[in-house]
Write a protein that holds these residues in place. Structure first.
Motif, PDB file in Angstrom:
ATOM      1  N   ASN A 133      37.602  47.589  41.025  1.00 35.00           N
ATOM      2  CA  ASN A 133      37.000  48.917  40.911  1.00 35.00           C
ATOM      3  C   ASN A 133      36.637  49.222  39.458  1.00 35.00           C
ATOM      4  OD1 ASN A 133      36.680  51.818  40.751  1.00 35.00           O
ATOM      5  ND2 ASN A 133      37.805  52.014  42.659  1.00 35.00           N
ATOM      6  N   VAL A 180      40.390  55.279  38.511  1.00 33.08           N
ATOM      7  CA  VAL A 180      40.125  54.158  39.417  1.00 33.08           C
ATOM      8  C   VAL A 180      41.357  53.953  40.297  1.00 33.08           C
ATOM      9  CG1 VAL A 180      38.354  52.940  38.104  1.00 33.08           C
ATOM     10  CG2 VAL A 180      40.750  52.544  37.564  1.00 33.08           C
ATOM     11  N   ARG A 219      42.499  45.128  43.677  1.00 34.01           N
ATOM     12  CA  ARG A 219      41.445  46.073  44.049  1.00 34.01           C
ATOM     13  C   ARG A 219      41.185  47.076  42.937  1.00 34.01           C
ATOM     14  NH1 ARG A 219      42.295  47.228  50.512  1.00 34.01           N
ATOM     15  NH2 ARG A 219      41.559  45.169  51.141  1.00 34.01           N
TER      16      ARG A 219
END
Length: 106
Positions: free
Chosen positions: A68, A21, A64
Motif C-alpha cells: 500500500n 496506510v 500488504r
C-alpha cells in the motif's frame, strides 16, 4: 522500505507525508485448532497453533501495508502498529498500520 515504530527517523528528514496506510488480513481458525485450543485451555500453556497463525497473519498484514505504501510512492512508514480484533467466534482480523512518508537521508 524503512519501517519504524517511532514518529521520526533519526538520520533522515521527512520530505513529504503521504498519509495513513493499512494492511489487513482476516484469519479463520480451523476446527482442529479450535478443539485443541479448547482442550489446552483446561490445563493451560501456549496454544502453538494459534501463535503460529497470529505470526503468519502479522507477516501477511505487514506485506500488504508495504504494498500500500509503495503504491502511494512512499519509501518509509512511521508510527508502525498492529491491531487485532475478533470477528465472530472463529475469525481474527489483523491490521498493520502507520504513516507513509518520503524520507531523505541527511
Amino acid at each position: 522500505m524503512i519501517i519504524s515504530t517511532m514518529n521520526d527517523l533519526p538520520g533522515y528528514t521527512v520530505e513529504e507525508v503521504v498519509g495513513e496506510v493499512f494492511g489487513l488480513t482476516v484469519r479463520s481458525r480451523n476446527v482442529g485448532s479450535q478443539i485443541g485450543a479448547s482442550l489446552k485451555s483446561l490445563v493451560g500453556g501456549e496454544l502453538k497453533g494459534m501463535t503460529k497463525m497470529l505470526g503468519e497473519g502479522r507477516d501477511h498484514a505487514t506485506e500488504r501495508l508495504i504494498e500500500n505504501a509503495e503504491a502511494r510512492g512512499a519509501n518509509a512508514i512511521l508510527a508502525f502498529r498492529f491491531d487485532t480484533s475478533e470477528l465472530g467466534t472463529t475469525w481474527t482480523e489483523i491490521c498493520a498500520y502507520g504513516t507513509a512518508v518520503r524520507v531523505r537521508k541527511v
